[in-house]
Design a protein around this motif. Structure first.
Motif, PDB file in Angstrom:
ATOM      1  N   LEU A   1       0.837  -1.193   0.000  1.00  0.00           N
ATOM      2  CA  LEU A   1       0.000   0.000   0.000  1.00  0.00           C
ATOM      3  C   LEU A   1       0.870   1.240   0.000  1.00  0.00           C
ATOM      4  O   LEU A   1       1.841   1.319   0.755  1.00  0.00           O
ATOM      5  N   ALA A   2       0.518   2.211  -0.829  1.00  0.00           N
ATOM      6  CA  ALA A   2       1.159   3.525  -0.817  1.00  0.00           C
ATOM      7  C   ALA A   2       0.027   4.547  -0.845  1.00  0.00           C
ATOM      8  O   ALA A   2      -0.897   4.426  -1.645  1.00  0.00           O
ATOM      9  N   TRP A   3       0.083   5.521   0.029  1.00  0.00           N
ATOM     10  CA  TRP A   3      -1.019   6.468   0.152  1.00  0.00           C
ATOM     11  C   TRP A   3      -0.511   7.893   0.289  1.00  0.00           C
ATOM     12  O   TRP A   3       0.650   8.140   0.596  1.00  0.00           O
ATOM     13  N   CYS A   4      -1.434   8.822   0.047  1.00  0.00           N
ATOM     14  CA  CYS A   4      -1.136  10.244   0.186  1.00  0.00           C
ATOM     15  C   CYS A   4      -2.003  10.871   1.277  1.00  0.00           C
ATOM     16  O   CYS A   4      -2.003  12.090   1.450  1.00  0.00           O
ATOM     17  N   ALA A   5      -2.749  10.080   2.001  1.00  0.00           N
ATOM     18  CA  ALA A   5      -3.553  10.561   3.127  1.00  0.00           C
ATOM     19  C   ALA A   5      -2.630  10.810   4.318  1.00  0.00           C
ATOM     20  O   ALA A   5      -1.455  10.438   4.294  1.00  0.00           O
ATOM     21  N   ASP A   6      -3.165  11.405   5.364  1.00  0.00           N
ATOM     22  CA  ASP A   6      -2.346  11.726   6.536  1.00  0.00           C
ATOM     23  C   ASP A   6      -2.149  10.540   7.475  1.00  0.00           C
ATOM     24  O   ASP A   6      -1.479  10.664   8.492  1.00  0.00           O
ATOM     25  N   ARG A   7      -2.715   9.395   7.133  1.00  0.00           N
ATOM     26  CA  ARG A   7      -2.551   8.183   7.936  1.00  0.00           C
ATOM     27  C   ARG A   7      -2.679   6.968   7.029  1.00  0.00           C
ATOM     28  O   ARG A   7      -3.203   7.073   5.920  1.00  0.00           O
ATOM     29  N   PRO A   8      -2.201   5.825   7.493  1.00  0.00           N
ATOM     30  CA  PRO A   8      -2.314   4.625   6.645  1.00  0.00           C
ATOM     31  C   PRO A   8      -3.748   4.084   6.640  1.00  0.00           C
ATOM     32  O   PRO A   8      -4.529   4.373   7.548  1.00  0.00           O
ATOM     33  N   PRO A   9      -4.095   3.292   5.632  1.00  0.00           N
ATOM     34  CA  PRO A   9      -5.366   2.572   5.674  1.00  0.00           C
ATOM     35  C   PRO A   9      -5.366   1.647   6.891  1.00  0.00           C
ATOM     36  O   PRO A   9      -4.303   1.295   7.409  1.00  0.00           O
ATOM     37  N   ASP A  10      -6.541   1.258   7.349  1.00  0.00           N
ATOM     38  CA  ASP A  10      -6.646   0.383   8.521  1.00  0.00           C
ATOM     39  C   ASP A  10      -6.476  -1.089   8.183  1.00  0.00           C
ATOM     40  O   ASP A  10      -6.039  -1.872   9.019  1.00  0.00           O
ATOM     41  N   LEU A  11      -6.862  -1.464   6.960  1.00  0.00           N
ATOM     42  CA  LEU A  11      -6.822  -2.875   6.619  1.00  0.00           C
ATOM     43  C   LEU A  11      -6.674  -3.108   5.134  1.00  0.00           C
ATOM     44  O   LEU A  11      -6.900  -2.210   4.330  1.00  0.00           O
ATOM     45  N   VAL A  12      -6.278  -4.314   4.828  1.00  0.00           N
ATOM     46  CA  VAL A  12      -6.217  -4.806   3.459  1.00  0.00           C
ATOM     47  C   VAL A  12      -7.365  -5.791   3.317  1.00  0.00           C
ATOM     48  O   VAL A  12      -7.585  -6.630   4.196  1.00  0.00           O
TER      49      VAL A  12
ATOM     50  N   ARG B   1       0.640  -4.249 -14.802  1.00  0.00           N
ATOM     51  CA  ARG B   1       2.066  -4.173 -15.108  1.00  0.00           C
ATOM     52  C   ARG B   1       2.837  -4.255 -13.805  1.00  0.00           C
ATOM     53  O   ARG B   1       2.284  -4.078 -12.729  1.00  0.00           O
ATOM     54  N   THR B   2       4.108  -4.535 -13.911  1.00  0.00           N
ATOM     55  CA  THR B   2       4.955  -4.548 -12.725  1.00  0.00           C
ATOM     56  C   THR B   2       5.834  -3.314 -12.726  1.00  0.00           C
ATOM     57  O   THR B   2       6.270  -2.839 -13.780  1.00  0.00           O
ATOM     58  N   VAL B   3       6.054  -2.795 -11.513  1.00  0.00           N
ATOM     59  CA  VAL B   3       6.887  -1.615 -11.316  1.00  0.00           C
ATOM     60  C   VAL B   3       7.837  -1.897 -10.158  1.00  0.00           C
ATOM     61  O   VAL B   3       7.650  -2.853  -9.408  1.00  0.00           O
ATOM     62  N   THR B   4       8.835  -1.049 -10.006  1.00  0.00           N
ATOM     63  CA  THR B   4       9.725  -1.163  -8.849  1.00  0.00           C
ATOM     64  C   THR B   4       9.003  -0.594  -7.630  1.00  0.00           C
ATOM     65  O   THR B   4       8.015   0.131  -7.762  1.00  0.00           O
ATOM     66  N   LEU B   5       9.517  -0.877  -6.455  1.00  0.00           N
ATOM     67  CA  LEU B   5       8.928  -0.349  -5.234  1.00  0.00           C
ATOM     68  C   LEU B   5       8.996   1.183  -5.210  1.00  0.00           C
ATOM     69  O   LEU B   5       8.057   1.844  -4.760  1.00  0.00           O
ATOM     70  N   ASP B   6      10.076   1.768  -5.734  1.00  0.00           N
ATOM     71  CA  ASP B   6      10.191   3.230  -5.803  1.00  0.00           C
ATOM     72  C   ASP B   6       9.123   3.823  -6.723  1.00  0.00           C
ATOM     73  O   ASP B   6       8.504   4.836  -6.384  1.00  0.00           O
ATOM     74  N   GLU B   7       8.901   3.204  -7.879  1.00  0.00           N
ATOM     75  CA  GLU B   7       7.854   3.680  -8.798  1.00  0.00           C
ATOM     76  C   GLU B   7       6.481   3.570  -8.146  1.00  0.00           C
ATOM     77  O   GLU B   7       5.638   4.458  -8.292  1.00  0.00           O
ATOM     78  N   PHE B   8       6.280   2.480  -7.417  1.00  0.00           N
ATOM     79  CA  PHE B   8       5.005   2.266  -6.731  1.00  0.00           C
ATOM     80  C   PHE B   8       4.775   3.359  -5.687  1.00  0.00           C
ATOM     81  O   PHE B   8       3.679   3.905  -5.582  1.00  0.00           O
ATOM     82  N   THR B   9       5.791   3.676  -4.918  1.00  0.00           N
ATOM     83  CA  THR B   9       5.682   4.726  -3.901  1.00  0.00           C
ATOM     84  C   THR B   9       5.301   6.059  -4.547  1.00  0.00           C
ATOM     85  O   THR B   9       4.442   6.787  -4.041  1.00  0.00           O
ATOM     86  N   GLU B  10       5.907   6.361  -5.670  1.00  0.00           N
ATOM     87  CA  GLU B  10       5.596   7.592  -6.398  1.00  0.00           C
ATOM     88  C   GLU B  10       4.137   7.588  -6.878  1.00  0.00           C
ATOM     89  O   GLU B  10       3.462   8.625  -6.834  1.00  0.00           O
ATOM     90  N   MET B  11       3.629   6.440  -7.304  1.00  0.00           N
ATOM     91  CA  MET B  11       2.227   6.338  -7.713  1.00  0.00           C
ATOM     92  C   MET B  11       1.312   6.685  -6.546  1.00  0.00           C
ATOM     93  O   MET B  11       0.303   7.369  -6.733  1.00  0.00           O
ATOM     94  N   GLY B  12       1.649   6.227  -5.348  1.00  0.00           N
ATOM     95  CA  GLY B  12       0.841   6.525  -4.167  1.00  0.00           C
ATOM     96  C   GLY B  12       0.843   8.002  -3.833  1.00  0.00           C
ATOM     97  O   GLY B  12      -0.171   8.573  -3.450  1.00  0.00           O
TER      98      GLY B  12
END
Length: 176
Positions: free
Chosen positions: A51-62, A161-172
């Motif tokens: 999970l990568a997010w732009c909110a002020d807190r993480p999601p509570d669950l998957v 598609r597959t991305v690197t973890l850094d690319e994924f973080t940027e998407m979030g």
């Protein structure tokens, strides 16, 4: 006894207005997307939601669910074993990107490679969610540690598609 004409007119106007209010209420309940969900595996091949997010807190669950196949009109629906919806807690102190082990998944030692699943992040108060990712067991089996399977969009629509973890973080970070 006949209904007075004025009553019928009020009903004719009130019914569509009530439907519009109900429809607005239903669409207003959909949580805002403030992040992305991906799928990865660790060095032992065990699946993790990412999970990568732009909110002020993480999601509570998957949330992990099986996805019913949509058959062509008139075609029989494939018989696949049902997988109960599973929820996995995201640690409150999690930082983006967070990896959440999907304990007990995939189901059973031998699973249909075409069985489809969906994973996403959610909050208990429905304040936001992360964009979900649909995948098949076969796609999970092809993942390598460090790569993240995501849903992306191009001219043809949704694509995996597959991305690197850094690319994924940027998407979030760009999800807001």
């Amino acid at each position: 006894m006949a209904t007075p004409r004025g009553t019928r007119t009020r009903r004719a106007v009130a019914t569509p207005a009530a439907a519009l209010i109900v429809l607005t209420g239903l669409t207003a309940c959909t949580p805002e997307v403030k992040g992305v969900t991906g799928l990865t595996v660790d060095a032992r091949g065990r699946p993790h939601a990412v999970l990568a997010w732009c909110a002020d807190r993480p999601p509570d669950l998957v949330v992990l669910t099986s996805v019913a196949e949509s058959a062509s009109p008139g075609a029989p629906t494939p018989e696949r074993p049902s997988w109960p919806r599973r929820k996995y807690d995201v640690p409150r102190e999690a930082a983006t990107p967070a990896l959440v082990p999907l304990e007990g998944f995939p189901p059973g030692p031998v699973v249909d490679a075409q069985a489809a699943f969906q994973v996403s992040g959610a909050t208990h108060d429905n304040s936001f969610r992360t964009e979900d990712v649909d995948f098949r067991i076969a796609e999970l089996a092809e993942l390598r540690p460090g790569s993240v399977l995501v849903v992306d969009f191009d001219d043809s629509g949704e694509v995996l598609r597959t991305v690197t973890l850094d690319e994924f973080t940027e998407m979030g970070e760009k999800a807001c």
